[in-house]
Every structure is written in structure tokens, then in C-alpha cells.
Motif scaffolding. Structure first.
Motif, mmCIF file in Angstrom:
data_model
loop_
_atom_site.group_PDB
_atom_site.id
_atom_site.type_symbol
_atom_site.label_atom_id
_atom_site.label_comp_id
_atom_site.label_asym_id
_atom_site.label_seq_id
_atom_site.Cartn_x
_atom_site.Cartn_y
_atom_site.Cartn_z
ATOM 1 N N LEU A 114 0.973 -1.329 -0.080
ATOM 2 C CA LEU A 114 -0.056 -0.059 -0.109
ATOM 3 C C LEU A 114 0.928 1.207 -0.071
ATOM 4 C CD1 LEU A 114 -2.821 -1.188 2.412
ATOM 5 C CD2 LEU A 114 -3.087 -0.889 0.114
ATOM 6 N N LEU A 115 2.008 1.382 0.938
ATOM 7 C CA LEU A 115 2.901 2.434 0.870
ATOM 8 C C LEU A 115 3.557 2.583 -0.420
ATOM 9 C CD1 LEU A 115 3.302 4.527 2.939
ATOM 10 C CD2 LEU A 115 5.269 3.462 3.853
ATOM 11 N N SER A 116 3.982 1.547 -0.985
ATOM 12 C CA SER A 116 4.891 1.935 -2.075
ATOM 13 C C SER A 116 3.664 2.148 -3.387
ATOM 14 C CB SER A 116 5.340 0.175 -2.397
ATOM 15 O OG SER A 116 6.300 0.023 -1.513
ATOM 16 N N TYR A 117 2.454 1.556 -3.356
ATOM 17 C CA TYR A 117 1.735 1.876 -4.309
ATOM 18 C C TYR A 117 1.444 3.396 -4.265
ATOM 19 C CZ TYR A 117 -2.719 1.880 -7.011
ATOM 20 O OH TYR A 117 -3.800 2.374 -7.869
ATOM 21 N N LEU A 118 1.040 4.009 -3.108
ATOM 22 C CA LEU A 118 0.831 5.498 -3.051
ATOM 23 C C LEU A 118 2.075 6.083 -3.394
ATOM 24 C CD1 LEU A 118 -0.945 6.147 0.649
ATOM 25 C CD2 LEU A 118 -1.923 6.519 -1.885
ATOM 26 N N HIS A 119 3.001 5.986 -3.233
ATOM 27 C CA HIS A 119 4.468 6.461 -3.521
ATOM 28 C C HIS A 119 4.638 6.744 -4.922
ATOM 29 C CE1 HIS A 119 8.897 7.201 -3.162
ATOM 30 N NE2 HIS A 119 8.218 8.217 -3.498
ATOM 31 N N GLN A 120 4.361 5.470 -5.612
ATOM 32 C CA GLN A 120 4.490 5.521 -7.293
ATOM 33 C C GLN A 120 3.448 5.897 -7.721
ATOM 34 O OE1 GLN A 120 5.199 1.017 -7.818
ATOM 35 N NE2 GLN A 120 6.851 0.881 -6.383
ATOM 36 N N VAL B 153 8.100 12.752 3.786
ATOM 37 C CA VAL B 153 8.161 14.177 3.941
ATOM 38 C C VAL B 153 9.330 14.721 3.392
ATOM 39 C CG1 VAL B 153 7.894 16.027 5.670
ATOM 40 C CG2 VAL B 153 6.240 13.969 5.743
ATOM 41 N N GLN B 154 10.669 14.209 3.823
ATOM 42 C CA GLN B 154 11.846 14.845 3.357
ATOM 43 C C GLN B 154 12.195 14.614 1.878
ATOM 44 O OE1 GLN B 154 14.057 12.150 6.368
ATOM 45 N NE2 GLN B 154 15.157 14.223 6.857
ATOM 46 N N ASN B 155 11.565 13.880 1.095
ATOM 47 C CA ASN B 155 11.779 13.535 -0.231
ATOM 48 C C ASN B 155 10.862 14.570 -1.016
ATOM 49 O OD1 ASN B 155 11.764 12.841 -2.933
ATOM 50 N ND2 ASN B 155 12.046 10.813 -2.459
ATOM 51 N N SER B 156 11.488 15.630 -1.875
ATOM 52 C CA SER B 156 10.663 16.676 -2.419
ATOM 53 C C SER B 156 9.805 15.990 -3.380
ATOM 54 C CB SER B 156 11.610 17.541 -3.162
ATOM 55 O OG SER B 156 12.278 16.772 -4.126
ATOM 56 N N ASP B 157 9.685 14.814 -3.857
ATOM 57 C CA ASP B 157 8.922 14.288 -4.761
ATOM 58 C C ASP B 157 7.561 13.604 -4.090
ATOM 59 O OD1 ASP B 157 10.299 14.873 -6.929
ATOM 60 O OD2 ASP B 157 11.336 12.994 -6.865
ATOM 61 N N SER B 158 7.784 13.464 -2.872
ATOM 62 C CA SER B 158 6.612 12.766 -1.940
ATOM 63 C C SER B 158 6.421 13.661 -0.789
ATOM 64 C CB SER B 158 6.985 11.391 -1.680
ATOM 65 O OG SER B 158 8.259 11.516 -0.809
ATOM 66 N N THR B 159 6.614 14.789 -0.575
ATOM 67 C CA THR B 159 6.487 15.667 0.509
ATOM 68 C C THR B 159 4.874 15.697 0.958
ATOM 69 O OG1 THR B 159 8.308 16.977 0.357
ATOM 70 C CG2 THR B 159 6.636 17.998 1.437
ATOM 71 N N ASN B 160 4.302 15.963 -0.261
ATOM 72 C CA ASN B 160 2.636 16.230 0.091
ATOM 73 C C ASN B 160 2.216 14.916 0.515
ATOM 74 O OD1 ASN B 160 3.303 18.144 -2.487
ATOM 75 N ND2 ASN B 160 1.770 19.186 -0.903
ATOM 76 N N LEU B 161 2.446 14.033 0.106
ATOM 77 C CA LEU B 161 2.090 12.490 0.425
ATOM 78 C C LEU B 161 2.384 12.260 1.914
ATOM 79 C CD1 LEU B 161 0.669 9.840 0.076
ATOM 80 C CD2 LEU B 161 2.802 8.998 -0.865
ATOM 81 N N GLY B 162 3.345 12.485 2.335
ATOM 82 C CA GLY B 162 4.057 12.488 3.437
ATOM 83 C C GLY B 162 3.399 12.944 4.568
ATOM 84 N N LEU B 163 3.169 14.414 4.127
ATOM 85 C CA LEU B 163 2.257 15.240 4.996
ATOM 86 C C LEU B 163 1.016 15.018 5.370
ATOM 87 C CD1 LEU B 163 3.658 18.600 3.941
ATOM 88 C CD2 LEU B 163 4.003 17.592 6.029
ATOM 89 N N LEU B 164 0.440 14.376 4.271
ATOM 90 C CA LEU B 164 -1.079 13.818 4.287
ATOM 91 C C LEU B 164 -0.965 12.597 5.371
ATOM 92 C CD1 LEU B 164 -4.128 13.287 3.606
ATOM 93 C CD2 LEU B 164 -3.213 11.973 1.446
ATOM 94 N N LEU B 165 -0.127 11.730 5.115
ATOM 95 C CA LEU B 165 -0.091 10.713 6.200
ATOM 96 C C LEU B 165 0.204 10.879 7.602
ATOM 97 C CD1 LEU B 165 2.090 8.242 3.852
ATOM 98 C CD2 LEU B 165 -0.287 7.577 4.926
ATOM 99 N N LEU B 166 1.285 12.025 7.639
ATOM 100 C CA LEU B 166 1.431 12.880 9.085
ATOM 101 C C LEU B 166 0.372 13.340 9.580
ATOM 102 C CD1 LEU B 166 3.590 13.088 11.030
ATOM 103 C CD2 LEU B 166 4.430 15.124 10.047
#
Length: 838
Positions: free
Chosen positions: A107-113, A153-166
Motif C-alpha cells: 500500500l505504501l509503495s503503491y501510494l508513493h509510485q 516528507v523529506q523527499n521533495s517528490d513525496s512531501t505532500n503525500l508524507g504530510l497527508l499521512l502525518l
């Protein structure tokens, strides 16, 4: 067809990719049909059965992964997330550890990709599933759960996704309503351990964005990064121990975003700061912290008030949150601003004044008035001559502007938007509330500067009265109705201000005397003119004006009492000088002023104009109630018109008044004041006591006569009889309560006329009528509360014995078992009476 689809769907799904993909296309078609509004109900039920079977399959999570990997159909993706939600919620503990690990990793990989291509609702649902897994597994079985999110969150390509999860983590882990308390505590403690890293990362992202903004080279998605961070921080600040985890550096960044004031990030930063202030955060360098807050707020207020369009150019949400922020700051820290701040309080007050007067939203303006109310309360409690001198000009200017704010001639467009519909709970309309709150601030300023407020209020009142004297010619003109309505409301507001400020004229009585007296005479003039024009029959605004004038005259009683006291003291001093015993000193009224004559003239003018209202059935109830209250208030003064003719007129008014018991009660209390509280010789007191007994006898004559009638029992349940008895009981109760604090000498005539035997008769006759028994109980309660000592132990004991005899155990049990509100009221009143007076 649906059943065949279901049976063949599962077997080959993992055996043949081609076959599975072919069936996936059919499944996409099936879900599209299901969500088609035109699909018939029978087909939908068949499809639901298929979906339910798939959802409940032991390996359903594997098929969800297949759907995610091989379909972009939003319906299929939504169904796949639903499968995952159910697995985590209902069957998670039954899954093998390897399956759990595969699903959470997938699930986490799928979201990221796929974060850039997936619909937002799918991203949010899958993210929620990921967090739900973490809520169950972290940290023991899923130790890298939070670290994975922070890495996103730290990865600029996935910051928004990380913030949503946080964001979901902060929301879900802090509530965790369905978790055992032990697990909930464990999750919170784990979050506390990781908070320094989390807050440090969020602070770094905000600081980086702020630096780029200040250099005029912001990244394209800076708002999309900052806004979620503010939401996360606001959520965190609501449950995190701030004194332990919050650093001043983060507060500084929030203040800098707030001060920008020109976009949504400022609004959200203010939301964070409001949460911090609301938690009474106290950092190590507390005064430096407060000074920094004040400096940034001051700077933002300067920007807002210096703008050509003022508040209008700024986001309404920003203004609302800023008001809330200032409100909390003033209510908690205004003392520090006075004593410690390097920014002069007068400068801050001036900015707040400009900001307040520029507000366009009703809600925001009223919220700002509450700030002023809090500030004035502080000044009243911490009075300093130096401070009051510094703030004098600003606070007087505030009062002047607030008077304009409630006048249609200045602020008509704004006032026209306020509703006139009265609320059931308060009896006040939105317009009434607005005017009242403005007046309260003016009254707060008048408490400190009474003469200065009078100085600008009097010319305004005189100007309005001049226009008011011309209003009669416009009442019959339909084209003038709107103008007349607005003028009546303006006049009502000003009269309301006069009435509200009377108490404050006492603090500097002799200085304020000339203007206060002129205001009183103008009130009397408005009252006479309004009554002569019968404005109460013109419109609701006319009724409101008349009641406001009468109410203002009532409040003037305290001022007239002071004037009367001056006159009596002056007379005693003159007598003392003549016989050489004078010792008092007394302030001076203007040359030629006679306090005793002024009081007498006011009483005469009011009574002559107001008392006839009691006999006019066309007068609205609000006006008649206000009129009776005014006469009652003024009857406490001396000299009162207590001649037999006046008392007889009031008695006639009582007997013939078309109005309900509230008005009649006030009339009778006025009679009692006129006859029982006026000083006099022994013969005069005896004569007035006898007259009072005669008047009271008239009041209760029907009440007493019916109780003595042998056939009375048959008439007790007639509606008109019950109304008459209830009214008499209520009026008597009101009279006894009103005289509760009088001297025993003044109350003794009341004792002589208590119709105890009659009340006992009705008590027995109505024992099974809860509404009537309630009236009897309330009567006895007021009687005992006011005249217990005068009644004496013997009479009191007899009454209590009657109570105990009538309220048998069986009767009390019936009341206890009843669910009716009236029965419950009877039981409460009886219990309270028994516990108080036994």
C-alpha cells in the motif's frame, strides 16, 4: 450471469494473468453498472451480493492488490480500498504475519509510485488504511512506520503525500476512540518520543519556504506544503504538552507567516498561534515571547490600518483569526503590556481602535467589542491615574464612533443588514444585540470619564429631539415611513444609552449634575411627545422607543434619590446651623437649583403622563408593563404623591386595568409604597395603614368571599375561577417578595391582611390540581421568605402541619412516579419549601 461471473472469477485470478485481466475488464463493467443511476434496483442487489462475497473472501486483500496494480477505474480502486479497510478493521489479527507485511509494504509503495495519477479520494482512503495499520502494529510489529512517513516528507517528490499521512497520524493517534486505554497511552507515548524529530522536520520545511518567500523566489508548490504543515501543527498543539516540546524558533516562524497577512498561510499560521495561546503556553523566556508576539501583531495591525481599503483588502478568515488571537492575548496578557512592554499601550489601543472601526463583518465587529469589554474590565480593576490620562482621548474617540455605529444617519447600510427577528431564548434580535453591545462599551468608558461622555452625548440627544419634535407631520405619509422607522430606532438607541449611563453620573455627581438634569428633562419631553403622538400604535419601532424612554426614566431613580438625599441633607444642615449643631459638609448644586422641587416635578410629570396608560386597552402590553415598572420605581422616592385621591386613582387603575397580572402587581406595589413607606406622624401612619388594609381587601375580596361560600367547591374547577385565584395568589406573592427587605414596622400592615384561612381552603380544594397547587406553594414560599418572623411560630407551625397532612405518603408517591413536568415542579417546590422552612 452474475452468479457465473462470481464462480469463474476467483479460480483463475492468480493462475492466468490474461484470463484474470479479461475478467477484470468484466468486473470494471460490473461496477460501472452498479454506480449508474439508471440501473434498476434488482440488478444492484445482485451486484451487491457479488461484491459482498468478494469482500469477505479469506484472500480478499490479495485481490485488492491485484486491482490496484492492474486497474485505473475509480470504482474498482474505491472497492479495493474498501476491501483493505475491512481487512484491517475486522480480519487483521487472522492474517499471517507475512501477509500483513506484504499488504502494508504494498500500500505504501503503491501510494508513493502513483500519487500523481490517483484520484485524491483514493489517495486519502489508502493513506487512512496505512495509518490504521500503523495504529495496530506500531512500533512492535512495524517499527519503521513513522520513519517511512518522515522519509516521504523529506523527499521533495513525496512531501505532500508524507504530510497527508502525518496529518492522519496526528488526528487518528490522538483520538483512537476504539482502542483500549493501555494501547492508546502506548501510542501517545511513542508519538511523544518522536515529536522532536517531527517538529524539527516541519520547522525546517516552513523555514525553507519562508526564506524563499522573503527572497521573492518561492517554489511553485510552497502553499501546498505549508498549509498541511499548519494543519498538522494546529492538531498537534491541541494535545501535545507545549512547554516540553515547543521551541521559540517555531513560534517565530509562525509569527512571520502571520505578519505576511496576504494569503492563506497567514490565516493558518494564526490558527496555530491561537491554539498555542489557548493552551497558556509559558516558554522559558516568557517576556521575550510576549514582546515578540506583540511586535508582530502590532506590525500586522499597522499594515491593515494603513491600507487604502483597510480591512477589506485582507482575507476575512485572517481577520477573524486575528481578532480571536488579540482577544486571547488581551484577556490573558494585557497586564504585562501595561507594566512591561516597550510598546506604549496607547499606541496599541489606537491601532486596535482603527482596526475595530474598519471591520465590515457583523460577527467580527461584535467579537472586537468583546475585546474592548475585556480591556475596560481590566482598566476598572487596575485603575491608574497616569494610565487613564494616557488613554483618555482614545477611549472617548471610541465612544463617539460607537455612537455613530448605532445611528442609521451614519451607519444605515450596515444596520439595515441586521435582522429584527427576536430569538425565542433571549427575546432579542440581532439588531438589539448589536446596539446593546455597543452601548455597553460606551458605558464602560463613561465609568471612567462620565463628564466627558455626557459632553458629547447631550448635543447628540438635543439634535435628535429637535428632529423628533417634527416627526408628527411625517407619520401619515407612506413615502416617509422608512425614514421615520430609522429615526425612531436612532432615537431609541440614544435613549437606551442615556438610561444605561445614569449610574455613572453618580460618581461625579455635582460636576455632571447640570447635563444629567438636562438629559432627564429631555427624556420627559420625549416621553410626553411620544405619548401624545401614540407612537406605540405606529410600528414595533414606536413601541420600542416608548418602552426605552420609560425604562430610562426608571433607571433615573438612583440619580433622583441622590438628588433627594442632597436636598434633605441640605435642609438638615440649615436647621443645624440655626441651632448650632451642623457638622456635615455638602457639595454644591448650581445657583438656584432646588433638589426637592426637581424630584417633585419629575414625579408629577411622569405620573400624569404614564398612569393613564393603565386604563387604555389599546396600549401594547410591553408599553403598559414598562409604564407600571416606571411608576413603581419612582414610587420609592420621597415626596411621593400619597394623597387619598392618588391612591384611589391607583386602586381604580388596578381594578379596571385591562392588562395582566404583571401590570396589576406593579400597580399594587406602587400603592403599597405610597401608603406604607412614606414617613409621617403616628396618626398619618395609622390612617395610611387603614387605607392599605382597605385597598388590600379590595384586591382579595373575590378571593376571600369565594372561600367562604358553601357552594364554592363546585366552582373551583371553572377556568375563569382558577385564573382569578391564580392571579390573586401571584400578585400577593409578588407584593410580599417586594417588601422582603423593608423594616418590620413597614411590613406590619402586610401581616394584618394575609388571608391565611382562604389560602388554606384553596390548598385543600386544589390538592389534586398540580398547576393550582404550584401557585399555592409559591405563595407560601414568598410569604415565609418575607414575613416568617412577623407570622410567629404558632401560625407558621399550623401552616406546615397543614402541608404535611395534605401531602400524604400516597400523594407524594404519585408525584414521584409521574413523568409530567407540572407534577415534577410541584414535588421540587414542596421539597425545597419543606427543607427550607421545617
Amino acid at each position: 450471469r452474475d452468479r457465473h461471473f462470481h464462480l469463474t472469477f476467483w479460480r483463475p485470478l492468480m493462475e492466468s494473468d490474461e484470463q484474470a485481466k479479461k475478467q477484470l475488464i468484466e468486473f470494471e463493467s460490473l461496477l460501472t453498472q452498479y454506480y449508474d443511476p439508471a440501473q434498476d434496483q434488482h440488478s444492484k442487489l445482485q451486484i451487491e451480493q457479488t461484491l459482498s462475497q468478494i469482500n469477505s473472501h479469506a484472500d480478499a486483500w490479495q485481490y485488492a492488490c491485484f486491482f490496484f496494480s492492474n486497474s485505473t477505474n475509480p470504482y474498482v480502486l474505491f472497492f479495493a480500498t474498501t476491501i483493505c479497510e475491512n481487512v484491517v478493521k475486522e480480519r487483521w489479527n487472522a492474517l499471517p504475519n507475512e501477509a500483513k507485511s506484504q499488504l502494508r509494504y504494498f500500500l505504501l509503495s503503491y501510494l508513493h509510485q502513483n500519487q500523481k495519477s490517483l484520484p485524491s479520494f483514493v489517495i486519502t482512503k489508502i493513506a487512512k488504511v496505512c495509518v490504521d495499520i500503523g495504529k495496530v502494529e506500531w512500533p512492535h510489529n512495524y517499527p519503521d512506520f513513522l520513519n517511512n512517513i518522515l522519509a516521504l516528507v523529506q523527499n521533495s517528490d513525496s512531501t505532500n503525500l508524507g504530510l497527508l499521512l502525518l496529518k492522519l497520524v496526528t488526528e487518528e493517534f490522538s483520538s483512537s476512540e476504539n482502542l483500549p486505554s493501555k494501547r492508546k497511552k502506548e501510542l501517545i507515548n511513542q508519538l511523544y518520543e518522536n515529536l522532536p524529530n517531527v517538529l524539527g522536520l516541519l520547522e525546517h520545511l516552513l523555514k525553507e519556504s519562508l526564506q524563499l518567500l522573503q527572497s521573492n523566489s518561492p517554489p511553485p508548490n510552497w502553499e501546498a506544503i505549508c498549509l498541511p504543515i499548519f494543519n498538522i501543527l494546529t492538531q498537534m498543539f491541541s494535545w501535545v504538552p507545549l512547554n516540553k516540546y515547543l521551541k521559540p524558533e517555531l513560534i517565530t516562524i509562525l509569527l512571520q507567516f502571520m505578519e505576511r497577512g496576504d494569503d492563506e498561510t497567514s490565516v493558518q499560521a494564526l490558527g496555530c498561534l491561537n491554539e498555542i495561546l489557548g493552551k497558556n503556553y509559558i516558554p522559558p523566556n516568557f517576556y521575550d515571547f510576549l514582546l515578540e508576539i506583540l511586535r508582530h501583531v502590532f506590525s500586522l495591525l499597522v499594515r491593515i490600518t494603513s491600507s487604502n481599503e483597510g480591512v477589506r483588502t485582507f482575507d476575512e478568515n485572517l481577520v477573524t483569526k486575528l481578532i480571536h488571537f488579540i482577544s486571547v492575548f488581551v484577556s490573558v496578557h494585557v497586564g504585562w503590556v501595561v507594566n512591561k512592554s516597550t510598546i506604549p499601550l496607547s499606541d496599541f489601543v489606537l491601532l486596535l481602535f482603527k482596526f475595530s472601526m474598519g471591520l465590515v463583518s457583523t460577527e467580527n465587529f461584535i467579537s472586537c467589542l468583546e475585546i474592548w469589554d475585556t480591556f475596560l474590565d481590566f482598566l476598572h480593576s487596575n485603575r491608574s491615574e497616569t494610565l487613564m490620562l494616557q488613554l483618555k482621548d482614545g477611549l472617548i474617540a471610541l465612544s463617539v464612533e460607537l455612537m455613530k455605529k448605532i445611528e442609521f444617519s451614519y451607519n444605515g447600510a450596515f444596520l439595515s443588514q441586521l435582522s429584527l427577528k427576536r430569538q425565542e431564548q433571549t427575546g432579542q434580535s440581532e439588531y438589539d444585540d448589536y446596539v446593546s453591545q455597543c452601548i455597553e462599551i460606551v458605558a464602560g468608558v463613561a465609568q471612567e470619564y462620565p463628564n466627558e461622555v455626557l459632553s458629547f452625548l447631550y448635543p447628540l440627544f438635543v439634535s435628535q429631539i429637535h428632529n423628533f419634535s417634527l416627526i408628527g407631520a411625517h407619520l401619515s405619509l407612506s413615502q416617509s415611513r422608512g425614514v421615520v422607522e430609522y429615526f425612531l430606532r436612532d432615537m431609541s438607541s440614544t435613549v437606551q444609552v442615556v438610561g444605561r449611563l445614569v449610574d455613572h453620573f453618580l460618581s461625579d455627581f455635582y460636576t455632571c449634575y447640570p447635563t444629567a438634569l438636562l438629559l432627564l428633562h429631555n427624556l420627559l419631553h420625549v416621553n410626553t411627545l411620544a405619548l401624545s403622538l401614540r407612537l406605540y400604535s405606529y410600528s414595533p419601532s414606536g413601541i420600542n422607543l416608548q418602552t426605552q424612554v420609560l425604562s430610562a426614566l426608571s433607571t433615573y431613580t438612583v440619580w433622583l434619590e441622590r438628588l433627594q438625599s442632597h436636598a434633605l441633607t441640605e435642609a438638615a444642615m440649615v436647621e443645624g446651623k440655626e441651632n448650632g449643631t451642623a457638622t456635615e459638609t455638602l457639595g454644591k448644586l448650581p445657583e438656584g437649583a432646588n433638589g426637592y422641587e426637581e424630584v417633585s416635578n419629575v414625579l408629577k410629570r411622569v405620573i400624569e403622563s404614564v398612569v393613564p396608560l393603565f386604563l387604555d386597552s389599546s396600549v401594547p402590553l410591553e408599553v403598559s408593563e414598562a409604564a407600571s415598572s416606571t411608576v413603581l420605581a419612582l414610587s420609592k422616592l420621597q415626596p411621593i404623591l400619597h394623597s387619598p385621591q392618588f391612591s384611589s386613582f391607583l386602586v381604580a387603575s388596578y381594578l379596571n386595568s385591562p392588562f395582566p397580572r404583571t401590570v396589576k402587581s406593579n400597580i399594587f406595589k406602587t400603592i403599597a409604597h405610597a401608603l406604607l413607606t412614606t414617613p409621617g406622624t403616628g396618626e398619618e401612619i395609622q390612617r395610611r395603614s387603614a387605607q392599605f388594609s382597605e385597598v388590600f381587601g379590595i384586591l382579595v375580596s373575590d378571593f376571600v368571599n369565594l372561600s367562604k361560600d358553601p357552594s364554592a367547591q363546585q366552582a373551583l374547577n371553572q377556568k375563569d375561577v382558577m385564573e382569578k385565584i391564580s392571579e390573586t395568589l401571584e400578585v400577593m406573592s409578588s407584593i410580599y417578595s417586594h417588601f422582603r427587605t423593608m423594616s418590620r414596622k413597614e411590613k406590619s400592615p402586610l401581616l394584618q391582611v394575609v388571608p391565611v384561612a382562604s389560602v388554606q381552603f384553596y390548598f385543600q380544594g386544589y390538592i389534586n390540581n398540580p398547576q393550582m397547587i404550584l401557585s399555592v406553594l409559591k405563595f407560601y414560599d414568598s410569604l415565609f421568605d418575607s414575613l416568617l418572623i412577623e407570622l410567629g411560630p404558632s401560625t407558621s407551625l399550623d401552616i406546615i402541619k397543614t402541608f404535611s397532612g395534605l401531602f400524604s405518603t400516597e400523594h407524594l408517591n404519585q408525584l414521584l412516579q409521574s413523568q409530567e413536568e407540572t407534577h415534577q415542579n410541584v414535588l421540587r417546590t414542596y421539597t425545597l419549601f419543606s427543607s427550607t422552612h421545617n
